[in-house]
Scaffold this active site. Structure first.
Site, short mmCIF file in Angstrom:
data_model
loop_
_atom_site.label_atom_id
_atom_site.label_comp_id
_atom_site.label_asym_id
_atom_site.label_seq_id
_atom_site.Cartn_x
_atom_site.Cartn_y
_atom_site.Cartn_z
N HIS A 128 -2.49 -9.45 0.00
CA HIS A 128 -1.31 -8.67 0.34
C HIS A 128 -0.22 -9.55 0.94
CE1 HIS A 128 0.67 -4.87 0.79
NE2 HIS A 128 0.69 -4.89 2.10
N SER A 165 5.38 -3.86 1.07
CA SER A 165 4.36 -2.94 1.56
C SER A 165 4.99 -1.60 1.92
CB SER A 165 3.62 -3.59 2.74
OG SER A 165 2.42 -2.92 3.01
N ASP A 210 -4.44 -8.28 -4.20
CA ASP A 210 -3.65 -7.49 -3.26
C ASP A 210 -4.29 -6.14 -2.96
OD1 ASP A 210 -1.44 -6.39 -1.82
OD2 ASP A 210 -0.05 -7.52 -3.10
#
Length: 318
Positions: A295, A129, A268
């Site tokens: 995610h 991320s 995601d």
């Protein structure tokens, strides 16, 4: 989503999602490293491999998350030295509270401080991320000794991230869409109606298991930094409007010259089609999509995720 939805950090930061055999594995060595602005805490496993195989430096999400969500990477310490750490201002690291430290360059520079302090000649850079942003930033510099890069559900462009997630929002029930739009995607999580809409989004695009497994995060473990997250990003994962609102390193991807893995979930927040496009911009990149994952890719299918990482590294470094 339980405690996940009640904290802004619980989304992009991925404090911890998956109970696994490595969740509470003690480090072989831990301590503090001086960086610009203070000291960061690190842990390492696989010390016997130092100098024999490249060390993996794995960066957490956020901004303002902790290393806990990256604990599955400790499994790779049977082959590589694995370093997890908390970025300055969160987790076990020092918290000077000075917002001048909250900038991309200083966070990227932490990697060089780690390498210098631990005398790491060859490294594999990895991040999930926001950590994927740092991984891409560092890899685009092509520093000496960098052998590979892993971009896990990376934030590359905030504008593209917001656009992709707006499309996910548009697939929610009309009532949830209206609630989010009424609050301009930046309402208070203390508002039950707004919180419920956010929770619905996260159940589809963050952690798709029910309930989301957070048992690898110990209550006595390091905490994240909500102020940092909200200042740099915002209240929810799917709308970045903080100091990173204009963040975009798309043009830097072409400068990455090491083999790279771009991995994300089927549903995601870092959308697969966008991740594939990013991978196409890198000279030597492999794309892996984790089926039925949001995610929280490691939570959704840790065994597949880690096998994909191991296969990529074994092939790259053979």
């Amino acid at each position: 989503m339980n405690k996940i939805v009640f904290s802004a950090l619980a989304a992009l930061a991925l404090l911890a999602f998956q109970a696994n055999v490595h969740a509470h594995q003690d480090p072989e060595q831990a301590g503090y490293i001086a960086v610009d602005g203070g000291r960061i805490w690190y842990r390492i496993n696989g010390l016997k491999h130092v100098g024999k195989t490249p060390a993996i430096i794995m960066m957490h999400g956020g901004p303002g998350g902790t290393h806990r969500g990256n604990m599955p990477y400790v499994a790779l310490s049977d082959t590589y030295p694995v370093i997890l750490y908390d970025q300055l201002g969160s987790g076990n690291s020092e918290r000077p509270g000075d917002q001048k430290n909250w900038n991309v360059k200083r966070f990227v520079d932490e990697i060089d401080h780690i390498r210098q302090a631990l005398d790491l000649d060859e490294v594999i850079i990895a991040g999930h991320s926001w950590g994927g942003s740092l991984s891409a930033e560092y890899a685009s510099r092509n520093p000496q000794g960098l052998k590979a890069a892993i971009l896990s559900s990376p934030l590359i462009s905030t504008q593209q991230w917001n656009k992709d997630n707006q499309e996910w929002v548009d697939e929610l029930p009309k009532e949830a869409q209206a609630t989010l739009k009424k609050n301009n995607f930046a309402g208070s999580l203390e508002d039950p109606e707004f919180r419920a809409a956010v929770e619905l989004f996260y159940s589809r695009h963050m952690c798709r298991t029910d309930p989301c497994n957070t048992t690898s995060y110990r209550d006595d473990g390091p905490s994240g930094n909500d102020e940092m997250y909200e200042t740099m990003w915002g209240v929810t994962d799917f709308n970045g409007y903080g100091t990173l609102k204009d963040y975009d390193i798309t043009d830097q991807l072409k400068d990455i010259n090491v083999p790279s893995l771009v991995i994300c979930g089927e549903f995601d927040e870092a959308r697969p089609r966008t991740c594939r496009r990013y991978a196409d911009m890198i000279k030597d990149a492999t794309t892996v999509i984790v089926p039925d994952a949001g995610h929280a890719t490691m939570s959704a299918n840790e065994s597949m995720y880690m096998e994909a990482v191991r296969t990529f590294l074994d092939k790259t470094l053979k």
